[in-house]
Write a protein that holds these residues in place. Structure first.
Motif, PDB file in Angstrom:
ATOM      1  N   LEU A   4       1.484   6.256   0.110  1.00 25.66           N
ATOM      2  CA  LEU A   4       0.440   5.229   0.148  1.00 25.66           C
ATOM      3  C   LEU A   4      -0.937   5.814  -0.112  1.00 25.66           C
ATOM      4  N   VAL A  25      -3.372  -1.224  -0.513  1.00 26.01           N
ATOM      5  CA  VAL A  25      -2.192  -1.249   0.356  1.00 26.01           C
ATOM      6  C   VAL A  25      -2.272  -2.501   1.213  1.00 26.01           C
ATOM      7  N   TYR A  26      -1.344  -3.425   0.966  1.00 26.77           N
ATOM      8  CA  TYR A  26      -1.249  -4.649   1.760  1.00 26.77           C
ATOM      9  C   TYR A  26      -0.090  -4.485   2.737  1.00 26.77           C
ATOM     10  N   ALA A  27      -0.361  -4.737   4.009  1.00 30.64           N
ATOM     11  CA  ALA A  27       0.651  -4.544   5.048  1.00 30.64           C
ATOM     12  C   ALA A  27       0.817  -5.818   5.857  1.00 30.64           C
ATOM     13  N   ALA A  76      -0.122  -1.621  11.902  1.00 31.77           N
ATOM     14  CA  ALA A  76      -0.860  -2.128  10.752  1.00 31.77           C
ATOM     15  C   ALA A  76      -2.350  -2.240  11.028  1.00 31.77           C
ATOM     16  N   LEU A  78      -5.334  -0.288   9.080  1.00 29.45           N
ATOM     17  CA  LEU A  78      -6.469  -0.991   8.475  1.00 29.45           C
ATOM     18  C   LEU A  78      -7.785  -0.396   8.968  1.00 29.45           C
ATOM     19  N   ALA A  86      -4.765   1.186   5.096  1.00 35.26           N
ATOM     20  CA  ALA A  86      -4.379  -0.118   4.548  1.00 35.26           C
ATOM     21  C   ALA A  86      -5.629  -0.851   4.070  1.00 35.26           C
TER      22      ALA A  86
END
Length: 247
Positions: A112, A118-120, A166, A170, A175
């Motif tokens: 990653l 990066v979408y989680a 997550a 972020l 992310a």
């Protein structure tokens, strides 16, 4: 090398590469690495492709290496499929969007660092248990992760092997966004479509300028690869693998 466990689709200027081995939490085999390396190279060289999405099915990104397959086919040289995959992603000129619905372990987390977005989902969890297996990290993560999150946080991930959720990913910049699970695929593909629709040369040049120096990146990956290969033959790694497989 083809693999039934890698699905490659192209639509509207976007290539989507999906790890499709949900029954094994998308644990990556040698054949899967080879197929993904080929898919990334094809997308990078295709003038009709403007962006790539990397995803996993079944509510999981990937549990990392399939350890039995990994031990049967250890990466020993520059042509090892895992090495070709890491190189293909790390040096991809096209923007790469990761769609992470759940677990991202080992290479599933370190790769990653080479994705532009990066979408989680809220269920995503990121874990790098290399040291616990008697190994060292890869994918230039020892270079990139401290730069991204700072040395102290990187040590928690790469040395202690702590996992993060997550929201933490972020907050730390690993992310780009946390998206409801039922919207994750749409959001990831929408972002890739937006990228693919932008002026192509300006986009590629912007990515080039944002990324680390290629020589520095290649040198870090080589240092890690050499150390990783050495650790594979260590008593520590052999004991850790035996204990893991005996579970």
């Amino acid at each position: 090398m083809a693999s039934d466990e890698i699905r490659v689709e192209r639509a509207d200027g976007v290539t989507t590469i999906t790890m499709a081995r949900a029954a094994k939490k998308n644990a990556i085999t040698t054949a899967m690495y080879a197929a993904m390396a080929e898919a990334f190279r094809d997308a990078d060289s295709d003038p009709g492709v403007g962006a790539v999405v990397l995803s996993g099915e079944g509510g999981v990104f990937t549990a990392g290496n399939d350890l039995r397959d990994f031990l049967d086919n250890p990466p020993r040289g520059p042509d090892a499929p895992v090495r070709r995959f890491l190189d293909a992603v790390a040096f991809c000129r096209k923007p790469v969007v990761a769609s992470v619905p759940g677990l991202a372990v080992g290479v599933g987390a370190t790769i990653l660092l080479h994705c532009d977005l990066v979408y989680a989902s809220p269920k995503a969890r990121f874990l790098t248990p290399f040291v616990g297996l008697g190994l060292v990290p890869e994918a230039a993560s020892t270079l990139l992760l401290p730069r991204l999150v700072g040395h102290a946080r990187a040590a928690r991930l790469l040395m202690l092997g702590e996992g993060i959720d997550a929201d933490t990913a972020l907050a730390w910049g690993l992310a780009s966004a946390v998206v409801p699970e039922d919207e994750l695929e749409r959001a990831s593909r929408a972002a890739a479509s937006r990228l693919a629709a932008l002026p192509r040369e300006a986009l590629l040049e912007t990515k080039r300028l944002m990324r680390p120096d290629p020589d520095e990146l290649a040198a870090a990956m080589q240092r890690e690869f050499d150390a990783f290969a050495e650790r594979l033959d260590s008593a520590e790694a052999k004991a850790a693998f035996a204990a893991f497989l005996a579970r």
